[in-house]
Design a protein around this motif. Structure first.
Motif, mmCIF file in Angstrom:
data_model
loop_
_atom_site.group_PDB
_atom_site.id
_atom_site.type_symbol
_atom_site.label_atom_id
_atom_site.label_comp_id
_atom_site.label_asym_id
_atom_site.label_seq_id
_atom_site.Cartn_x
_atom_site.Cartn_y
_atom_site.Cartn_z
ATOM 1 N N UNK A 172 0.737 -1.210 0.072
ATOM 2 C CA UNK A 172 0.075 0.038 0.036
ATOM 3 C C UNK A 172 0.893 1.242 0.007
ATOM 4 N N UNK A 173 2.110 1.134 -0.711
ATOM 5 C CA UNK A 173 2.675 2.732 -0.880
ATOM 6 C C UNK A 173 2.286 3.223 -2.045
ATOM 7 N N UNK A 174 1.209 3.843 -1.958
ATOM 8 C CA UNK A 174 0.308 4.629 -2.871
ATOM 9 C C UNK A 174 0.960 5.931 -3.108
ATOM 10 N N UNK A 175 1.195 6.084 -4.582
ATOM 11 C CA UNK A 175 1.867 7.281 -5.039
ATOM 12 C C UNK A 175 1.057 7.468 -6.301
ATOM 13 N N UNK A 176 0.977 8.956 -6.490
ATOM 14 C CA UNK A 176 0.370 9.502 -7.752
ATOM 15 C C UNK A 176 1.004 10.739 -8.062
ATOM 16 N N UNK A 177 0.687 11.174 -9.453
ATOM 17 C CA UNK A 177 1.149 12.529 -9.995
ATOM 18 C C UNK A 177 0.228 13.666 -9.953
ATOM 19 N N UNK A 178 0.623 14.526 -9.725
ATOM 20 C CA UNK A 178 -0.273 15.741 -10.047
ATOM 21 C C UNK A 178 -0.896 15.668 -11.240
ATOM 22 N N UNK A 179 -2.406 16.073 -11.425
ATOM 23 C CA UNK A 179 -2.984 16.365 -12.539
ATOM 24 C C UNK A 179 -4.087 15.109 -12.662
ATOM 25 N N UNK A 180 -4.132 14.229 -11.753
ATOM 26 C CA UNK A 180 -5.404 13.355 -11.662
ATOM 27 C C UNK A 180 -6.513 14.136 -11.106
ATOM 28 N N UNK A 181 -7.726 14.116 -11.825
ATOM 29 C CA UNK A 181 -8.715 15.193 -11.664
ATOM 30 C C UNK A 181 -9.735 14.655 -10.307
ATOM 31 N N UNK A 182 -10.091 15.870 -9.752
ATOM 32 C CA UNK A 182 -10.740 15.631 -8.505
ATOM 33 C C UNK A 182 -11.920 14.736 -8.321
ATOM 34 N N UNK A 183 -12.591 14.802 -9.531
ATOM 35 C CA UNK A 183 -13.807 13.554 -9.330
ATOM 36 C C UNK A 183 -13.046 12.409 -9.185
ATOM 37 N N UNK A 184 -12.001 12.081 -9.925
ATOM 38 C CA UNK A 184 -11.519 10.637 -9.788
ATOM 39 C C UNK A 184 -10.932 10.560 -8.398
ATOM 40 N N UNK A 185 -10.032 11.682 -7.881
ATOM 41 C CA UNK A 185 -9.471 11.544 -6.715
ATOM 42 C C UNK A 185 -10.694 11.140 -5.453
ATOM 43 N N UNK A 186 -11.622 11.743 -5.706
ATOM 44 C CA UNK A 186 -12.739 11.695 -4.713
ATOM 45 C C UNK A 186 -13.415 10.382 -4.696
ATOM 46 N N UNK A 187 -13.481 9.677 -5.938
ATOM 47 C CA UNK A 187 -14.005 8.371 -5.867
ATOM 48 C C UNK A 187 -12.943 7.425 -5.505
ATOM 49 N N UNK A 188 -11.833 7.715 -5.800
ATOM 50 C CA UNK A 188 -10.640 6.787 -5.166
ATOM 51 C C UNK A 188 -10.695 6.666 -3.486
ATOM 52 N N UNK A 189 -10.840 8.126 -3.077
ATOM 53 C CA UNK A 189 -10.877 8.024 -1.497
ATOM 54 C C UNK A 189 -11.985 7.061 -0.871
ATOM 55 N N UNK A 190 -13.221 7.160 -1.563
ATOM 56 C CA UNK A 190 -14.359 6.603 -1.192
ATOM 57 C C UNK A 190 -14.118 5.036 -1.204
ATOM 58 N N UNK A 191 -13.217 4.599 -2.413
ATOM 59 C CA UNK A 191 -12.926 3.100 -2.486
ATOM 60 C C UNK A 191 -11.715 2.731 -1.303
ATOM 61 N N UNK A 192 -11.275 3.813 -0.613
ATOM 62 C CA UNK A 192 -10.244 3.184 0.333
ATOM 63 C C UNK A 192 -8.874 3.832 0.325
ATOM 64 N N UNK A 193 -8.559 4.477 -1.036
ATOM 65 C CA UNK A 193 -7.126 4.984 -1.216
ATOM 66 C C UNK A 193 -6.849 6.336 -0.167
ATOM 67 N N UNK A 194 -5.962 5.889 0.674
ATOM 68 C CA UNK A 194 -5.497 6.785 1.642
ATOM 69 C C UNK A 194 -4.750 8.138 1.251
ATOM 70 N N UNK A 195 -5.435 9.009 0.521
ATOM 71 C CA UNK A 195 -4.920 9.962 0.186
ATOM 72 C C UNK A 195 -4.238 11.305 1.063
ATOM 73 N N UNK A 196 -4.447 10.825 2.144
ATOM 74 C CA UNK A 196 -4.076 11.781 3.112
ATOM 75 C C UNK A 196 -3.057 11.060 4.007
ATOM 76 N N UNK A 197 -2.496 10.052 3.799
ATOM 77 C CA UNK A 197 -1.597 9.278 4.691
ATOM 78 C C UNK A 197 -0.094 9.777 4.614
ATOM 79 N N UNK A 198 -0.039 11.034 4.071
ATOM 80 C CA UNK A 198 1.421 11.543 4.166
ATOM 81 C C UNK A 198 1.904 11.628 2.940
ATOM 82 N N UNK A 199 1.564 11.311 1.793
ATOM 83 C CA UNK A 199 1.868 11.398 0.608
ATOM 84 C C UNK A 199 1.242 12.715 -0.013
ATOM 85 N N UNK A 200 2.045 13.560 -0.694
ATOM 86 C CA UNK A 200 1.647 14.660 -1.244
ATOM 87 C C UNK A 200 1.381 14.538 -2.773
#
Length: 572
Positions: free
Chosen positions: A500-528
């Motif tokens: 679960x070393x989740x990483x992503x690049x800037x530019x993923x749209x907010x709608x997709x990010x919100x849905x991924x958060x709902x699925x359990x992706x911990x986007x606030x776990x210290x990765x910017x």
């Protein structure tokens, strides 16, 4: 959709703030540092071939990208010879010294040293292979003299070189890993070099001149070899002169994968990157990912979870085939792929992804402990490529493993030692456990893509295990979404491993990010969200139009790289 559509979608030459593109007809190079690309370009201009250009770029990169590759690097060269129509792998991967034992990183009390400690240990240095790979490539396929190919690197080391943002970034972040000798070069007087500073590397120039005079073998027998062994022995290392003297590079058959009618060539195990990408593409094909939009949350989710599946298998079943059996047939069996894909759920991200059992689809059983390697490994390398006017293709990925390798610079010779033995699983008895004269698993993935037997696309990336995701996503963007090469590389990428070393690049749209958060992706776990100069990987790619021979090349944005085409325009 046809291959022709891919080339119809390639845009004119130009540059943006994020990436550089070029066109050419008589050859092309793509490299992570401009000066190395220029060294390769000049070789092609003078009638050299793709192998000559790659050799010149590797040597230049030891000077201008010494934090990621060096005289003591390991790597693979993937080569397509247009005259014979054959594709080969030149294996210059680092190897464990003869004194290596499975418990090499344990103390007398049986305690495993933390990664940060073992990664700067002299015991972590593997027998370097890239210079032997260059020697074998030069003898077998090269056309220019060694003197001609190494002189640009010597000039870069002897003369003023202006430090780039890449140097500043890596020195600032990793200066504490450097030993005293390295700090003299990169942190002179206790002050880290910053962008705009000027540096000269006379010790490295001396080493390159020895190689020019005595050949690549001088790294393995003679003055340079003696200095390597003496340096490591003083610091508790285990490498002996015999380890260097006995190292041999080899020319091998590639691992072949397929995707929707395309054939793909990669280095075979002990390299694990190509195998993982091949398995990943089989999953993409069954999932039919391109039915979803390129910016959709479904695409990001399916890619991320599929990457976790293949890496769990790589961490459990892949190692040096000279030591262990690998379930290749099982890993690619349709039933096995379908079984693994059942673990992907559109309702949530799985908290745990365990390795599968491909041995169910084999006639034999494993000769190792089937336990997943969850230990931390290094994070960097470099990739560069060349195509010449005859249609030969050479792609090289080389590395000293961790940024600045082991942190050990050979005094008086100006190059960093690798820490490639940290690529082994530190747990004895496992598939990728450390053993004498064994290759550790690597994710290096120089890639050539073919259509109806003709190469039309080559690419690769640095980034340790993230290489798998970076290369696979660019392939998806080009082959399925028919994107312009520059846009395909610039398109935001994601990565998620079994831990679960989740990483992503800037530019993923907010709608997709919100849905991924709902699925359990911990986007606030210290990765910017990362910035454009800190992307996942650093993909270099060149495409060949099979109808007219025109070339299209791109250099990704994290490093000061260039794609340069001969005759028809140049990337800036």
């Amino acid at each position: 959709m046809s291959l022709k559509e891919i080339f119809d979608n390639q845009k004119p030459v130009g540059d943006t703030a994020k990436y550089y593109t070029a066109r050419g007809e008589d050859g092309m190079v793509s490299s992570p540092v401009k000066e190395a690309a220029e060294a390769g370009e000049e070789v092609l201009k003078e009638g050299g071939n793709a192998i000559d250009a790659v050799i010149a770029m590797q040597l230049a990169l030891t000077v201008v990208e010494g934090m990621n590759t060096s005289i003591a690097a390991g790597g693979y060269i993937l080569y397509y010879d247009n005259k014979t129509k054959k594709t080969k792998v030149i294996n210059g991967h680092s190897k464990a010294p003869g004194a290596t034992t499975p418990d090499i990183f344990y103390n007398k009390n049986g305690e495993l040293a933390p990664f940060d400690e073992r990664s700067v240990s002299a015991k972590s240095a593997g027998v370097p292979g890239i210079m032997k790979a260059l020697e074998l490539a030069h003898e077998t396929y090269g056309s220019k003299s060694l003197e001609r190919l190494i002189d640009p690197a010597i000039g870069l080391a002897e003369n003023d070189y202006r430090v780039s943002s890449l140097w500043e970034r890596t020195i600032d972040n990793f200066k504490d890993r450097m030993g005293d000798e390295a700090r003299k070069i990169f942190v002179p007087g206790g002050k880290p070099l910053v962008e705009g500073d000027v540096i000269r590397q006379p010790d490295l120039a001396k080493t390159l001149k020895i190689i020019r005079k005595e050949g690549f073998s001088s790294v393995y027998e003679g003055e340079i070899a003696d200095a390597i062994v003496e340096t490591l022995e003083k610091m508790g290392g285990i490498m002996k002169k015999e380890d260097l003297k006995n190292y041999k590079a080899s020319i091998e058959e590639p691992l072949w994968g397929s995707y929707k009618g395309y054939e793909l060539a990669f280095p075979a195990p002990p390299n694990g990157g190509g195998l993982a990408i091949s398995q990943l593409l089989k999953m993409f094909e069954k999932l039919n990912i391109s039915q979803y939009g390129v910016h959709s949350w479904e695409k990001y989710h399916l890619v991320a979870e599929s990457i976790r599946l293949v890496l769990a298998d790589q961490q459990t079943h892949i190692a040096d085939p000279s030591f262990v059996k690998i379930p290749l047939r099982g890993l690619f069996a349709d039933q096995y792929i379908e079984e693994r894909l059942k673990l992907i759920d559109f309702k949530e991200r799985k908290q745990e992804i365990a390795p599968g059992d491909p041995w169910k689809y084999e006639e034999s059983r494993p000769n190792y402990k089937q336990k997943q390697d969850k230990s931390f490994h290094g994070m960097e390398t470099t990739h560069f490529t060349a195509i010449d006017k005859w249609g030969n293709v050479a792609a090289c990925t080389s590395s000293i493993e961790r940024i600045f390798g082991s942190g050990i610079m050979v005094p008086g010779y100006g190059f960093m030692m690798n820490n490639d033995l940290t690529d082994f699983n530190p747990e004895p008895g496992t598939v990728n456990a450390a053993e004498a004269n064994k290759f550790a698993v690597s994710s290096k993935s120089p890639t050539i893509v073919f259509h109806e037997g003709k190469p039309f696309f080559t690419l690769g990336s640095p980034g340790a295990e993230t290489i798998v995701g970076s290369v696979a996503q660019v392939l998806l963007h080009v082959l399925d979404y028919k994107m312009d090469l520059g846009e395909a590389i610039d398109e935001p990428r994601i990565f998620n491993n079994p831990q679960l070393s989740w990483q992503w690049e800037d530019g993923i749209n907010e709608q997709a990010m919100e849905k991924l958060t709902e699925l359990g992706y911990k986007l606030d776990r210290g990765f910017e969200k990362v910035s454009a100069d800190d992307r996942l990987g650093d993909v270099k790619g060149i495409m060949i139009n099979p109808w007219n021979g025109k070339l299209y090349g791109t250099a990704d944005s994290p490093r000061p790289g260039r794609a340069i085409g001969l005759d028809v325009g140049k990337g800036k």
